[in-house]
Write a protein that holds these residues in place. Structure first.
Motif, PDB file in Angstrom:
ATOM      1  N   LYS A  45       0.834  -1.216   0.000  1.00 26.13           N
ATOM      2  CA  LYS A  45       0.000   0.000   0.000  1.00 26.13           C
ATOM      3  C   LYS A  45       0.859   1.253   0.000  1.00 26.13           C
ATOM      4  N   GLN A  46       1.897   1.261   0.827  1.00 28.65           N
ATOM      5  CA  GLN A  46       2.756   2.440   0.917  1.00 28.65           C
ATOM      6  C   GLN A  46       3.519   2.671  -0.385  1.00 28.65           C
ATOM      7  N   LEU A  47       4.022   1.603  -0.987  1.00 26.50           N
ATOM      8  CA  LEU A  47       4.706   1.735  -2.276  1.00 26.50           C
ATOM      9  C   LEU A  47       3.759   2.296  -3.324  1.00 26.50           C
ATOM     10  N   ARG A  48       2.533   1.836  -3.322  1.00 25.21           N
ATOM     11  CA  ARG A  48       1.538   2.329  -4.285  1.00 25.21           C
ATOM     12  C   ARG A  48       1.327   3.833  -4.114  1.00 25.21           C
ATOM     13  N   ILE A  49       1.202   4.281  -2.875  1.00 28.43           N
ATOM     14  CA  ILE A  49       1.026   5.710  -2.599  1.00 28.43           C
ATOM     15  C   ILE A  49       2.245   6.500  -3.056  1.00 28.43           C
ATOM     16  N   LEU A  50       3.436   6.025  -2.694  1.00 27.83           N
ATOM     17  CA  LEU A  50       4.662   6.746  -3.040  1.00 27.83           C
ATOM     18  C   LEU A  50       4.883   6.791  -4.554  1.00 27.83           C
ATOM     19  N   PHE A  51       4.671   5.680  -5.232  1.00 31.18           N
ATOM     20  CA  PHE A  51       4.879   5.659  -6.675  1.00 31.18           C
ATOM     21  C   PHE A  51       3.861   6.539  -7.389  1.00 31.18           C
ATOM     22  N   ARG A  52       2.639   6.595  -6.890  1.00 30.25           N
ATOM     23  CA  ARG A  52       1.640   7.498  -7.486  1.00 30.25           C
ATOM     24  C   ARG A  52       2.081   8.944  -7.343  1.00 30.25           C
ATOM     25  N   SER A  53       2.611   9.286  -6.174  1.00 29.80           N
ATOM     26  CA  SER A  53       3.035  10.667  -5.953  1.00 29.80           C
ATOM     27  C   SER A  53       4.243  11.024  -6.812  1.00 29.80           C
ATOM     28  N   MET A  54       5.006  10.024  -7.246  1.00 34.76           N
ATOM     29  CA  MET A  54       6.165  10.263  -8.111  1.00 34.76           C
ATOM     30  C   MET A  54       5.796  10.087  -9.583  1.00 34.76           C
ATOM     31  N   ASP A  55       4.513   9.848  -9.879  1.00 34.96           N
ATOM     32  CA  ASP A  55       4.041   9.612 -11.244  1.00 34.96           C
ATOM     33  C   ASP A  55       4.768   8.455 -11.908  1.00 34.96           C
ATOM     34  N   GLU A  56       5.066   7.433 -11.136  1.00 41.62           N
ATOM     35  CA  GLU A  56       5.725   6.231 -11.657  1.00 41.62           C
ATOM     36  C   GLU A  56       4.645   5.242 -12.090  1.00 41.62           C
ATOM     37  N   LEU A  57       4.024   5.515 -13.227  1.00 44.56           N
ATOM     38  CA  LEU A  57       2.881   4.721 -13.663  1.00 44.56           C
ATOM     39  C   LEU A  57       3.259   3.312 -14.085  1.00 44.56           C
ATOM     40  N   GLN A  58       4.548   3.072 -14.331  1.00 42.14           N
ATOM     41  CA  GLN A  58       4.944   1.731 -14.735  1.00 42.14           C
ATOM     42  C   GLN A  58       4.884   0.745 -13.574  1.00 42.14           C
ATOM     43  N   TYR A  59       4.788   1.268 -12.361  1.00 40.58           N
ATOM     44  CA  TYR A  59       4.738   0.399 -11.188  1.00 40.58           C
ATOM     45  C   TYR A  59       3.291   0.194 -10.776  1.00 40.58           C
ATOM     46  N   GLN A  60       2.660  -0.791 -11.354  1.00 38.69           N
ATOM     47  CA  GLN A  60       1.279  -1.101 -11.020  1.00 38.69           C
ATOM     48  C   GLN A  60       1.285  -2.044  -9.807  1.00 38.69           C
ATOM     49  N   ILE A  61       0.897  -1.524  -8.680  1.00 40.04           N
ATOM     50  CA  ILE A  61       0.914  -2.298  -7.452  1.00 40.04           C
ATOM     51  C   ILE A  61      -0.522  -2.493  -6.984  1.00 40.04           C
ATOM     52  N   ILE A  62      -0.909  -3.734  -6.830  1.00 41.51           N
ATOM     53  CA  ILE A  62      -2.200  -4.068  -6.259  1.00 41.51           C
ATOM     54  C   ILE A  62      -1.921  -4.809  -4.953  1.00 41.51           C
ATOM     55  N   PRO A  63      -2.136  -4.137  -3.813  1.00 41.86           N
ATOM     56  CA  PRO A  63      -1.843  -4.780  -2.534  1.00 41.86           C
ATOM     57  C   PRO A  63      -2.644  -6.070  -2.344  1.00 41.86           C
ATOM     58  N   ASN A  64      -1.911  -7.154  -2.053  1.00 40.03           N
ATOM     59  CA  ASN A  64      -2.568  -8.440  -1.842  1.00 40.03           C
ATOM     60  C   ASN A  64      -1.918  -9.230  -0.707  1.00 40.03           C
ATOM     61  N   GLY A  65      -0.859  -8.688  -0.108  1.00 36.95           N
ATOM     62  CA  GLY A  65      -0.208  -9.357   1.002  1.00 36.95           C
ATOM     63  C   GLY A  65       0.721 -10.489   0.613  1.00 36.95           C
ATOM     64  N   ILE A  66       0.963 -10.654  -0.685  1.00 39.17           N
ATOM     65  CA  ILE A  66       1.832 -11.725  -1.167  1.00 39.17           C
ATOM     66  C   ILE A  66       3.150 -11.125  -1.640  1.00 39.17           C
ATOM     67  N   TYR A  67       4.240 -11.603  -1.052  1.00 39.43           N
ATOM     68  CA  TYR A  67       5.560 -11.116  -1.441  1.00 39.43           C
ATOM     69  C   TYR A  67       6.010 -11.907  -2.671  1.00 39.43           C
ATOM     70  N   ASP A  68       5.634 -11.394  -3.832  1.00 34.72           N
ATOM     71  CA  ASP A  68       5.943 -12.066  -5.089  1.00 34.72           C
ATOM     72  C   ASP A  68       7.036 -11.307  -5.838  1.00 34.72           C
ATOM     73  N   ARG A  69       7.316 -11.750  -7.053  1.00 31.04           N
ATOM     74  CA  ARG A  69       8.378 -11.137  -7.860  1.00 31.04           C
ATOM     75  C   ARG A  69       8.107  -9.657  -8.104  1.00 31.04           C
ATOM     76  N   GLN A  70       6.862  -9.308  -8.395  1.00 23.55           N
ATOM     77  CA  GLN A  70       6.531  -7.910  -8.655  1.00 23.55           C
ATOM     78  C   GLN A  70       6.757  -7.051  -7.410  1.00 23.55           C
ATOM     79  N   THR A  71       6.387  -7.581  -6.255  1.00 24.78           N
ATOM     80  CA  THR A  71       6.609  -6.839  -5.013  1.00 24.78           C
ATOM     81  C   THR A  71       8.099  -6.617  -4.796  1.00 24.78           C
ATOM     82  N   ARG A  72       8.890  -7.653  -4.997  1.00 26.80           N
ATOM     83  CA  ARG A  72      10.337  -7.534  -4.816  1.00 26.80           C
ATOM     84  C   ARG A  72      10.913  -6.495  -5.780  1.00 26.80           C
ATOM     85  N   GLU A  73      10.496  -6.530  -7.031  1.00 25.95           N
ATOM     86  CA  GLU A  73      10.998  -5.573  -8.017  1.00 25.95           C
ATOM     87  C   GLU A  73      10.628  -4.149  -7.633  1.00 25.95           C
ATOM     88  N   ASN A  74       9.419  -3.960  -7.114  1.00 23.85           N
ATOM     89  CA  ASN A  74       9.006  -2.630  -6.682  1.00 23.85           C
ATOM     90  C   ASN A  74       9.794  -2.162  -5.466  1.00 23.85           C
TER      91      ASN A  74
END
Length: 77
Positions: free
Chosen positions: A16-45
């Motif tokens: 959730k926090q990464l999603r907020i921060l990336f939105r504020s930085m206009d980093e649209l390539q980082y599509q984060i959907i909080p789901n509580g799973i530490y997956d590859r996308q979460t690690r990359e973000n």
């Protein structure tokens, strides 16, 4: 230290926090959907965030990364 039963909730909060921060930085390539799973996308973000924040890009949410994510700078008035 994150206990196993709190792990999913902690990952969810980080996402959730990464999603907020990336939105504020206009980093649209980082599509984060909080789901509580530490997956590859979460690690990359997390690695991307760590690079932006000047933290060693390990992909691990250690104490320094956690503090950086959740501690907002104060403004002296």
């Amino acid at each position: 230290m994150i206990r196993v039963d709190n792990y999913k909730a902690a990952v969810y909060e980080v996402q959730k926090q990464l999603r907020i921060l990336f939105r504020s930085m206009d980093e649209l390539q980082y599509q984060i959907i909080p789901n509580g799973i530490y997956d590859r996308q979460t690690r990359e973000n997390i690695v991307s965030y760590q690079k932006e924040a000047g933290i060693s890009p390990t992909g691990v949410v250690d104490y320094i990364t956690w503090q950086s994510l959740f501690t907002q700078p104060t403004i002296d008035l």
